[in-house]
Every structure is written in C-alpha cells, then in structure tokens.
Design an enzyme around this catalytic site. Structure first.
Site, short mmCIF file in Angstrom:
data_model
loop_
_atom_site.label_atom_id
_atom_site.label_comp_id
_atom_site.label_asym_id
_atom_site.label_seq_id
_atom_site.Cartn_x
_atom_site.Cartn_y
_atom_site.Cartn_z
N TYR A 1 0.82 -1.21 0.00
CA TYR A 1 0.00 0.00 0.00
C TYR A 1 0.86 1.26 0.00
O TYR A 1 0.67 2.16 -0.84
CB TYR A 1 -0.96 0.02 1.19
CG TYR A 1 -1.81 1.28 1.18
CD1 TYR A 1 -2.81 1.43 0.23
CD2 TYR A 1 -1.57 2.32 2.06
CE1 TYR A 1 -3.57 2.59 0.17
CE2 TYR A 1 -2.33 3.48 2.01
CZ TYR A 1 -3.32 3.61 1.07
OH TYR A 1 -4.07 4.77 1.00
N LYS A 3 1.29 4.20 -2.83
CA LYS A 3 1.01 5.62 -2.68
C LYS A 3 2.20 6.47 -3.10
O LYS A 3 2.03 7.54 -3.71
CB LYS A 3 0.63 5.93 -1.22
CG LYS A 3 -0.82 5.59 -0.91
CD LYS A 3 -1.26 6.14 0.43
CE LYS A 3 -1.29 7.65 0.50
NZ LYS A 3 -2.65 8.21 0.30
N ASP A 18 -8.56 -5.22 -0.04
CA ASP A 18 -7.98 -4.02 -0.65
C ASP A 18 -7.08 -4.24 -1.85
O ASP A 18 -6.32 -3.34 -2.21
CB ASP A 18 -7.16 -3.25 0.40
CG ASP A 18 -7.97 -2.76 1.57
OD1 ASP A 18 -9.18 -3.01 1.60
OD2 ASP A 18 -7.38 -2.15 2.49
N HIS A 69 -4.61 -1.24 -3.43
CA HIS A 69 -3.16 -1.30 -3.47
C HIS A 69 -2.66 -1.31 -4.92
O HIS A 69 -1.77 -0.54 -5.28
CB HIS A 69 -2.66 -2.55 -2.76
CG HIS A 69 -2.94 -2.57 -1.29
ND1 HIS A 69 -2.15 -3.23 -0.39
CD2 HIS A 69 -3.92 -2.00 -0.54
CE1 HIS A 69 -2.63 -3.09 0.83
NE2 HIS A 69 -3.71 -2.35 0.76
N ASN A 122 -18.02 -3.96 3.01
CA ASN A 122 -17.89 -2.51 3.13
C ASN A 122 -16.87 -2.00 2.14
O ASN A 122 -16.04 -2.74 1.62
CB ASN A 122 -17.44 -2.14 4.55
CG ASN A 122 -15.98 -2.48 4.81
OD1 ASN A 122 -15.09 -1.64 4.64
ND2 ASN A 122 -15.70 -3.73 5.20
N GLU A 150 -14.53 1.71 2.11
CA GLU A 150 -14.25 3.02 2.68
C GLU A 150 -13.80 3.96 1.57
O GLU A 150 -14.47 4.93 1.26
CB GLU A 150 -13.16 2.86 3.74
CG GLU A 150 -12.70 4.13 4.41
CD GLU A 150 -11.55 3.81 5.35
OE1 GLU A 150 -11.72 3.98 6.56
OE2 GLU A 150 -10.49 3.38 4.87
N GLU A 180 -10.05 5.27 -4.16
CA GLU A 180 -8.94 4.39 -4.53
C GLU A 180 -9.43 3.25 -5.42
O GLU A 180 -8.66 2.69 -6.20
CB GLU A 180 -8.24 3.87 -3.28
CG GLU A 180 -7.40 4.94 -2.61
CD GLU A 180 -6.70 4.46 -1.35
OE1 GLU A 180 -5.47 4.64 -1.26
OE2 GLU A 180 -7.38 3.93 -0.45
#
Length: 1001
Positions: free
Chosen positions: A378, A382, A450, A454, A525, A527, A531
């Site tokens: 991750y 970024k 995720d 990522h 879920n 968030e 992304e």
C-alpha cells in the site's frame, strides 16, 4: 528477506498453458517456483514467515466450496463472500449477506431471509443501518447441515449449498432479486417464520403470508399444498425438487409474482460497451422454466441504475439502504451514461508559474528518499502514485530531466516489485487463486482485503511509464506483470482459470467491496471509493497507452458506473438515499446494511471527508459532476471540524476546486506555506491542480469527448476542451456539443469555445410562494417542468393515518420569506390509485424556519380516499387539518418539506409531478436572497463523537500506523482498526474479540 527461488523447467509449460485473454501468463504450479512473466516474475509460494488467508485466530483457511465449484476461482470481496471464506472458526455457514431488497444468513437449518425496511441510527448518530433481521428460514424438514458451501455463482447471484447426508438444499439468491429459488431433496419444503404468520392468500400450492409487516409469497410445485402449523409452513414436493419464495411490494402483487415464480434464475451477466463518449451496460438474467413456458422474471434496480435507464419499470418498489429500488418486469435492462473523463494530468495553463512549479518538483525528485521509507504494497503504491502525478506536469513545463528522473524512480521500484525473490514480491496462492504482494498490509494477505486499492497505484504508475516508454510496457518486458495485477484485481474474463472475474467490483451494486471475507454483521464494506476508481482510471490510461481498447473500455465502464454510485451512496448527491433521520451529508464508509460517517482509523472529519477523494488525479474529474454535493460536503467538514481543514488541507482544497476553483485557490494562497502534504500528495501537484482549475474552470460533465481521455472545463461562458492522444498518429476528437479538437500523436491538446455558464452553479433561492413537485424530491418555484409521476408505496394493509410510512418526500432549502397575515398552507395534489380499492393518500407539510435541521411547524392533513377508477383526482387542503405542531413564522434560510404517503390500503398509487396541477402554496411572501439549494435535504441532528465500528458501536479514536513522516510523525497512514473493538457475532449477536490483531476491513 526471502531467499531467491529457482524455477524448474516444468513451470514454463504450466505458465504457458495458463496464459489467457491477452493479459499475460499466470500459473499455479505444484512445485515451489518462480514464474517468469516477460522480464519480470512472481512466486508460486509465499515468502517465509508470511501468511495467506486465515480465520480471525490465525488458522489457515481454504475456500469453502462444493466439489462442483472446487476448481473455480473464488470471487472474494463480494456481497456474499462469507459463504466461501470462513473467517470465524465457529461459524461454518455465513455472516449476514445483503442482497437488497432481501437480506440473508446461512444457518444449519437453511437460509434465514429478512427484508429490513426501517433504518436505525446508531454509533452516536454516525451510522445508519437496515440491519438483517430474520423474517423466515427457507429449508427442508429435518435439515441440520454441518456447514454451508458456495456451489455456484455468476455476476451478481450465488447458490449456497447445504447437506446433512440425508437432505440436500440449494438456493439461488442475488442482488435485486425479490425471489429465492430453492431446490431440495430428502425432505419437504419448510418455511419457518419468526412469528406466527398471517395468511392473506391460500391457493393450495401458492400461499401469501405476512410476517413482521412484510408480505411473502410461497410457491410449491403444482399439486402441492402448503400447510401452516404455528410458525412452521410445509409443503410436500412429490416427484419435484423445487420451490420458491418471494417478498412482495404489496399483497396485491401476488398474481404478478406468481407468473414468474417458476422461472428460476440460473445465471446473471453484465455486458458493456463504450462508443463516442457513452457507456452502455446491459444486465441480463438467464432463467429456466420449472413449470410452463414462462422465462421472464422480476428484478429490482438500484437508484444508480434506474436513474440511467429508459426501459419501462413497473410501479412496484422496495426499500433498501441505497434508497428506493424500482422493479422491472423483464430478464434484462440497459443503462446509458455519459462516460467519466480521464486525463493523464490537467492540461497546461497560463495560471501556473513555471519557476515556482519547478521548485516544487525539485523538492520531490531531490528528496533523500522519494519513497518515504515505504516497504509494503500500500505505502509503496502511494509513493508511486505521488511520483506518477508529477511526470506529465514536469513534461508540460519542459523539465524533461526531472520527468526522466521521476520515470527512472518509478521503473526501478516497479521492476523491484515485479521480480520475485527479493525483499518484496508478488506471490500466487493456488487455493484462493489470487496474487498477493509481500510485505502485505491492512489484511491484503490474511483477509484478501484491498487488492484493488493497493494495485491501483502500480497500474496507474505503469500507465504513466507506458505513456513515455512503450517498450517498457510490452508484454515481453514489464507489461506482462502489470496485466497479471490487473487480472487479480479487475479481471475482465469469466473463463480465466487462474483469477476470478472482477474480484472487487460488484457489477450490480455499481461499486467495489474492500473486505475479502465479508465477515461482518453489517455485510461487506468499502471506505475509500476513490482508490477503487483510481484502478478504473488506471485501466483507462494503461489501455490507451498500450493500445488495449478492451482494457480501456473496461476501465471506462467501471469508472463511469462507480462514479454514479459514489455520488448517490457516499455523497447522497440527490439527497434521496440517506434516511431523513440521519444527520450527515456524506459518509466515509458504505456497508451492506447502510453507511457510516466514519473511517477505519479515526473520527477526524478531515479524513472522513477526504478518504473518498484521494488520490487526486486526472481520474478524479468525475467528482466535479456533482458540485452542489461537493459544497455540502466541504461545509459539513468545516462544521464538524470546527473550521477549515488542517491535516488533509491539500486533498480537500483539490476537492473543493472541482466545484469552486476560486475559493480553493484562496485557501491555497492563504495556507500553502506551512503545511505538510498528505502522504500521497506533493506541493507540486496541488499547486498545479488548483491553479490550473482556477484558470480553466471546474470540470463540465455535461459535455464529453469521443475518446475516454478527454475532458471539458467551464469558466463563465468559456469552455476549455482537453484531450490526450496516446496513439502514434494525430487524431481529431469530437465533443458532444460539436466542438472538434486536433490532437497530435502522444500529446495533450486544448482548445476553447463558448458554452453555457457554470453547469452546476450554487442555485438561487426560490421566489414566489407556489412550489411545483419534481421527481427526484425537489420543490421548486420554477415552471416549465416535464410532466411525470412518482409511485406512493403501499400502506401494506396497515393503518398509517397520521404517521408517514415510506413517504415520498419533496423539499426546498434556503427559503426566505415573510409570513403573510391570515394566510394558510394550501396544496393541490393530483393522485391516482388506478383500479385498486380502498386507498387513501395523506400529506404532511413541515417548516424548518431557520434551516438548522429542526422542523418548528408541522401540519398533517386528513387523508384523501381515492376511487378505484384510473385517472387523476385532486387532493387539497380542504380535506382539513388533522394535527399540527408549532406556530407559523418567517423563514430565514429555512426548509419546506412535503411528505405524501398511503395512509390506508394495500396497494400503490401515483402522485403527479412536473406540472402546475400538483403544487404546494406556503403562507409566506418569499424574499430573494442567496441561500442554500433547492434539493431535498435529509434532516437530522448533527453529532460528533467516537468512531462508529461495523456494528454501530462507537470505538475509540485511534492513531493510524504508517510510514514515519519527515518529522517522525505517522501522517497519512490508514485503515488499521484497534484490536479491542467490539463486533457483532452472527449467532450470539455480540461478543468481544481477544486482544490479538484482527487485521483490517
């Protein structure tokens, strides 16, 4: 550090055999090996000391599948994934699954089914939820299965399987399906209700029952007969093995649902295409006729779907956490949307000072560690994303040296990760058929969380590299590894044996899910929706740069679809989704059961609002399509924050610039000198972004180009058209307003033209005191609307006199007016019950005099009994006032609300909209003064407090771990929850886990 691993020759044959759909090779070899992919490689085994998917106690876990499904790639990160991913050792069935309108949970005795219609506001007002609550259980007499497994699945349906040795049950459930289709052997069909059911129809093999106020129809084979004994309802199947259950929008719908009760859904499939700036998607169900020849069906469309279809819909509706669902009587429907814009970067403008930008660029490229110590997937991603945003920016001002240094840094880091055997690598798990990067983070390994978040950064960075170096992006070089990551996170193939179809993206829900296991009482879920769209934008850029139009168009479909879902379900752009009792304009997280004003790691409003914005890129322009929602979003953030943003000011400045560039630039000018950029941002990019939009204007989503990499900006009456041509020859881009733009090869070009003013200005307040109704929930003093109608939900056979029940709600905000002496509220509403007998519509008008969220004056009128003859009838205030509260007075930035519902009866009716025949007249003379918008507002107290956990229980605000910043702070980290949070247990309802880390999501 893992030691290098060797690759046996047999692996080459297997890797070649698994190469499919032009996305590069993938392998699941039997022996430990390094699998070559062009110039790169991945491993087929995890590095020593690392973990793959586990239970919450750390025990390794493999997919929970039947023999029929065992060799299929499992679509983790779905609305039903707990069927296949047993996260909790003591629950071999499932956690609650939210199909909408129905909810489900597998148990030993079969499938629990619910239809939650009343929201609860929990977590100190931060979360709304339509939590699963069992109405009935679908099973077989005597069924007591030791587990439930996934037996089959398609794009948005799944088939759970139960077997106890003597009895076997399969049910097919899905998004939008009011039906549960069951096949069983070894026992009679059995429906066990949560309480004694009320029978409203008995036709032998067709039974209508009401449980907890919800109407269900039970369908057994012809010749069978349902028998009711207390809360147990059974029917013999004879020589057949099928039966079905449906939730009805009203008891009057039984005949329609009976028509399709034996047309069993066997497959669901979404197809899409992009042409000339438009994305079309078709959603199709395949059915099998168990009796007769009927092959049609009924399916409920989410708001993001019915807003964008012209296909006929019925008057039937359902309640859901995503707002009203509307029913279509057909096995397919098609949506059409203007494609969301993507650019590699905002275009060059004269608002950017080259010398100043050069200084900011040098700060980044000359940093001692441009990757800020990142080591996991991750944070490395970024850092790659931060650098990628600066490459086209440096190129714009002729800084080719800086551009190439940035490209060199990105290539080096990507190649490091794309080569197995070092300190970091990607490893393939043959059981779960997934590719995981190590070092992992936030449960991307143990929970399969995720991956789309990522990997979006890696694909995006690779797309920017490919824009400048096509050779690097070739499959024979490093492009093969990029495509392997794409196959893991967003595989377009349903026949790939190595990776599932669209792992994270739920094509029917219209957005992605983040949890790999979906093991929560609130369902799955997501968030950081932004992304997720970062991956979609990356696919557009990668596909454009490499000439892969299939991947480009996949990215366009995903981005365009999710952008509408984000607007509706995260930002409540039309103010028609969040419950009226929920006191927030936006949410940080969407759950299967609802949504929460929260993040996984903090209750800080800046992060709650910013997490669905970052990273800000040329793929973020879609957010500018809902400028009023951005303004409400920023205003709420500043209210909750006690002032403007501090920690994530750059992210929120950039967000504001998509609606009000001048206001954002003023904040930059005042505050740029003394802040630390968010971990994925840089001052170079923020400066370029804000000043470019201040010069060109905000994005104008009303105009589209005929390639995905094009966009339009409007300032005043001047439109700026921009497009990037990734191709090797010049081309002409045509925009939907007729403008053409010649774009040289491998370049961005801009042109200007004259258009309308700001396509979504801050609306003027209403004037006059007569309001027309608009479908979508607005009250407006404007005339010239389009005639239409809205469906008023059934009262469900109950007496709703005086109490709004699933009302239609229309609202005007920012209203200023002086009370006219002696005047009273008046209305004329055109209503029609069709041929349904015994319906009565009721109206309530509410006034919030100051716009503070509290209604100071309410007026409820006696209901109007409609006749059973098709045609409009007029309901007016002459029916008389039934009840009132408060005293009329002047409006100062106030809100006016009209609610209309069926007070009695068992059927739906219609309310006319868009004409001067359905109006509300308020007893004030309105004053013209700039105030708020004219859309529906969901009223409710605004609260602050502890962070809401997934079961709605406030948890302690916690610092979020992440790479140390320049001053040793841990700024910009995300998504790790405190291990002492409380959770909802799927059977005991509640327990507290031990202090061991339970991962993320």
């Amino acid at each position: 550090m893992p030691s290098p691993r060797t690759r046996p020759a047999a692996v080459l044959l297997l890797a070649s055999a698994l190469a499919v759909v032009g996305l590069g090779p993938a392998a699941a070899p039997a022996a430990a090996a390094t699998v070559p992919v062009g110039s790169g490689s991945y491993s087929d085994t995890r590095p020593p000391g690392t973990s793959g998917p586990t239970t919450n106690t750390g025990a390794p876990v493999t997919p929970k599948l039947t023999a029929a499904a065992r060799n299929r790639p499992v679509p983790t990160n779905d609305w039903w994934s707990s069927l296949a991913f047993q996260r909790y050792g003591d629950n071999p069935y499932s956690t609650p699954m939210y199909g909408h309108p129905l909810t489900y949970q597998a148990t030993a005795g079969g499938l629990d089914v619910g239809y939650p219609t009343s929201p609860a506001i929990v977590g100190d007002g931060r979360q709304y939820e339509y939590a699963h609550k069992r109405d009935l259980t679908i099973g077989l007499t005597g069924l007591n299965s030791p587990d439930t497994k996934a037996d089959d699945w398609s794009d948005w349906t799944v088939t759970p399987h139960w077997s106890d040795g003597a009895r076997t049950l399969r049910t097919t459930i899905g998004h939008g399906s009011p039906f549960v289709y069951a096949k069983g052997s070894g026992g009679n069909a059995q429906i066990t209700t949560a309480g004694t059911p009320t029978v409203f129809a008995d036709q032998g093999n067709v039974l209508g029952i009401t449980v907890a106020g919800h109407h269900y129809a039970l369908f057994a084979p012809t010749g069978s007969d349902w028998n009711v004994a207390g809360s147990t309802v059974t029917a013999g199947l004879g020589s057949k093995d099928y039966f079905s259950v449906a939730v009805l929008p009203s008891t009057g719908a039984l005949a329609t649902f009976k028509k399709y009760a034996y047309s069993f859904v066997t497959d669901s499939k979404a197809t899409w295409n992009y042409t000339g700036g438009t994305v079309k998607a078709t959603y199709t169900l395949t059915t099998e006729a168990k009796e007769g020849t009927e092959r049609g069906t009924l399916q409920a469309l989410y708001r993001h779907q019915w807003l964008n279809t012209t296909d006929p819909l019925t008057s039937y509706t359902y309640v859901s956490p995503r707002g009203t669902m509307k029913v279509r009587e057909s096995a397919s429907f098609t949506t059409s949307q203007k494609a969301s814009a993507v650019l590699p970067a905002l275009p060059k403008s004269n608002g950017v000072d080259a010398a100043r930008l050069r200084g900011y660029l040098n700060e980044v490229v000359n940093a001692a560690d441009p990757f800020s110590g990142a080591s996991d997937t991750y944070w490395t991603g970024k850092a790659l994303g931060r650098l990628a945003q600066l490459v086209p920016v440096a190129d714009q001002i002729g800084e080719t040296g800086v551009r190439d240094r940035l490209l060199g840094l990105m290539k080096g880091k990507l190649q490091d990760w794309f080569t197995a055997g070092g300190a970091n690598e990607f490893s393939y798990d043959k059981d779960w058929k997934t590719l995981t990067g190590y070092p992992a983070s936030y449960g991307s390994d143990t929970e399969l969380n995720d991956h789309h978040f990522h990997y979006s950064y890696y694909v995006y960075a690779a797309a920017i590299v490919a824009q400048y170096d096509q050779g690097w992006a070739a499959d024979s070089a490093w492009g093969g590894m990029v495509k392997t990551l794409v196959r893991d996170a967003a595989n377009p193939s349903r026949t790939d044996t190595a990776f599932p179809f669209l792992r994270g993206f739920d094509v029917y829900a219209g957005h992605s899910w983040a949890s790999g296991h979906q093991g929560f009482a609130a369902g799955n879920n997501q968030e950081s929706s932004s992304e997720s769209t970062n991956l979609s934008a990356a696919l557009v850029l990668w596909g454009s740069a490499t000439g892969d139009t299939s991947l480009r168009d996949l990215g366009t479909f995903l981005l365009t679809t999710e952008s509408e879902s984000i607007a509706q379900y995260w930002f409540d752009a039309d103010e028609q989704v969040f419950p009226s009792s929920y006191g927030h304009d936006t949410v940080g997280m969407v759950w299967g059961s609802g949504a929460a004003y929260a993040t996984w790691w903090t209750a800080n409003p800046e992060e709650i609002h910013g997490i669905n914005v970052l990273p800000v890129t040329g793929g973020s322009l879609h957010l500018g399509g809902e400028k009023a929602a951005i303004r409400r979003n920023i205003a709420e953030m500043e209210r909750e924050n006690g002032g403007p943003a501090v920690e994530w000011r750059d992210i929120l400045w950039e967000f504001q610039s998509l609606a009000d560039p001048g206001a954002a630039k003023a904040k930059w000018d005042a505050g740029h000198a003394d802040y630390t950029p968010e971990q994925g941002e840089s001052k170079a990019h923020t400066y370029h972004w804000i000043n470019t939009l201040d010069t060109l204007g905000a994005p104008d989503a009303t105009v589209t180009g005929d390639i995905p990499t094009s966009a339009v900006f409007t300032k005043g009456t001047t439109r700026t058209y921009a497009a990037h041509n990734h191709g090797a020859t010049a081309r002409t881009v045509t925009f939907s307003d007729g403008k053409t733009l010649s774009v040289p090869a491998r370049s961005t070009a801009t042109g200007t033209g004259t258009g309308s003013t700001d396509p979504d200005p801050d609306p003027d307040p209403p004037t006059g005191n007569t309001f027309q109704l608009r479908s979508g929930g607005a009250l407006t003093t404007a005339t010239g609307g389009t005639a239409g109608s809205d469906t008023i939900a059934s009262a469900g056979g109950a007496n709703r006199d005086g109490t709004p029940y699933q009302p239609l709600v229309y609202e005007a905000r920012g209203v200023n007016g002086t009370l006219a002496p002696g005047a009273q509220t008046a209305f004329r509403l055109q209503v029609d019950a069709g041929t349904t007998v015994g319906l009565g519509q009721q109206a309530k008008i509410s006034y919030d005099f100051t716009g503070d969220g509290t209604f100071d004056r309410t007026e409820t009128y006696h209901y109007f009994a409609t006749d059973p003859v098709t045609g409009w009838e007029e309901y007016t205030q002459a029916r008389g006032l039934k009840a009132s509260t408060g005293t009329p007075r002047d409006l100062n930035g106030g809100t006016v609300r009209l609610e209309v519902w069926n007070a009695i009866g068992n059927g739906t009716s219609k309310l006319q909209t868009g004409t001067d025949k359905s109006v509300l007249v308020i007893p004030l003379q309105l004053n013209r003064r700039k105030a708020g918008g004219g859309h529906r507002r969901q009223a409710g107290a605004r609260r602050t407090g502890g962070r809401a956990t997934e079961d709605g229980v406030p948890g302690p605000p916690t610092a979020r771990p992440g790479p140390a910043g320049p001053t040793g702070t841990r700024k910009g980290a995300r998504r790790c929850r405190a291990p002492w949070w409380s959770f909802v247990d799927v059977r005991r309802q509640r327990f507290t886990r031990d202090g061991a880390s339970v991962g993320c999501r």
